[in-house]
Scaffold this motif. Structure first.
Motif, PDB file in Angstrom:
ATOM      1  N   LEU A 118      28.414  47.159  34.082  1.00 20.57           N
ATOM      2  CA  LEU A 118      28.747  45.770  34.299  1.00 20.57           C
ATOM      3  C   LEU A 118      30.208  45.735  34.709  1.00 20.57           C
ATOM      4  O   LEU A 118      31.040  46.391  34.070  1.00 20.57           O
ATOM      5  N   ALA A 119      30.543  45.019  35.752  1.00 18.28           N
ATOM      6  CA  ALA A 119      31.941  44.861  36.152  1.00 18.28           C
ATOM      7  C   ALA A 119      32.098  43.536  36.880  1.00 18.28           C
ATOM      8  O   ALA A 119      31.237  43.154  37.675  1.00 18.28           O
ATOM      9  N   PHE A 120      33.184  42.841  36.582  1.00 18.39           N
ATOM     10  CA  PHE A 120      33.478  41.589  37.260  1.00 18.39           C
ATOM     11  C   PHE A 120      34.976  41.323  37.168  1.00 18.39           C
ATOM     12  O   PHE A 120      35.668  41.860  36.303  1.00 18.39           O
ATOM     13  N   THR A 121      35.480  40.483  38.060  1.00 16.77           N
ATOM     14  CA  THR A 121      36.894  40.129  38.063  1.00 16.77           C
ATOM     15  C   THR A 121      37.081  38.719  37.518  1.00 16.77           C
ATOM     16  O   THR A 121      36.171  37.888  37.563  1.00 16.77           O
ATOM     17  N   SER A 122      38.271  38.473  37.009  1.00 17.60           N
ATOM     18  CA  SER A 122      38.672  37.149  36.537  1.00 17.60           C
ATOM     19  C   SER A 122      40.021  36.835  37.175  1.00 17.60           C
ATOM     20  O   SER A 122      41.015  37.503  36.880  1.00 17.60           O
ATOM     21  N   PRO A 123      40.077  35.830  38.057  1.00 19.63           N
ATOM     22  CA  PRO A 123      41.350  35.520  38.727  1.00 19.63           C
ATOM     23  C   PRO A 123      42.327  34.809  37.803  1.00 19.63           C
ATOM     24  O   PRO A 123      41.934  34.037  36.916  1.00 19.63           O
ATOM     25  N   GLY A 124      43.616  35.071  38.026  1.00 18.99           N
ATOM     26  CA  GLY A 124      44.660  34.361  37.308  1.00 18.99           C
ATOM     27  C   GLY A 124      44.894  32.997  37.930  1.00 18.99           C
ATOM     28  O   GLY A 124      44.551  32.765  39.094  1.00 18.99           O
TER      29      GLY A 124
END
Length: 144
Positions: free
Chosen positions: A130-136
């Motif tokens: 599982l991998a995902f990004t979270s923007p600042g």
């Protein structure tokens, strides 16, 4: 230059970045609690300006209740044009909880293109991944 007025530039910001060091999943157990999956998280700070550097003033890690867990960058650090840096919260570190976050403070001598600041949250074990990004998101501008 067409579209240049649309470019976002700043001399500095305080950026809030969500961290997903735990996520709930599955069904509720007999105590009405879901299962917990621990993730590792890498905070990435990328200077997108090809002409000018920036200074990362601080990188603070907070837990679900808003308590600072640790300061990852106690001294300012320079990032040259197009340079990047990162910090890592390992998989077994559960201090942040489900609402963990980073506050990243950066500044520049003149307005520059805003850096990309985000986390990559990941889990890779056996056949499961599982991998995902979270923007600042900037919460203040014009830091010193």
């Amino acid at each position: 230059m067409a579209g240049a007025e649309e470019l976002r530039q700043s001399k500095g910001q305080l950026v809030y970045v969500p961290v997903y060091s735990h996520i709930w999943h599955g069904n509720l157990d007999s105590k009405q609690k879901p299962q917990t999956l621990l993730l590792s998280s890498m905070l990435s700070i990328r200077n997108t300006d090809p002409q000018a550097g920036l200074t990362v003033r601080s990188v603070r890690y907070y837990d679900t209740s808003g308590k600072m867990v640790r300061e990852f960058m106690p001294d300012p650090s320079s990032l040259g044009p197009m340079a990047s840096t990162d910090v890592f919260v390992e998989h077994k570190d559960d201090a942040g909880g489900t609402g963990a976050n980073f506050l990243v403070e950066w500044s520049a001598e003149r307005p520059i293109s805003e850096p990309i600041i985000e986390t990559v949250n990941a889990y890779f074990f056996g056949p499961h991944s599982l991998a995902f990004t979270s923007p600042g998101r900037a919460i203040t501008t014009g830091t010193k």
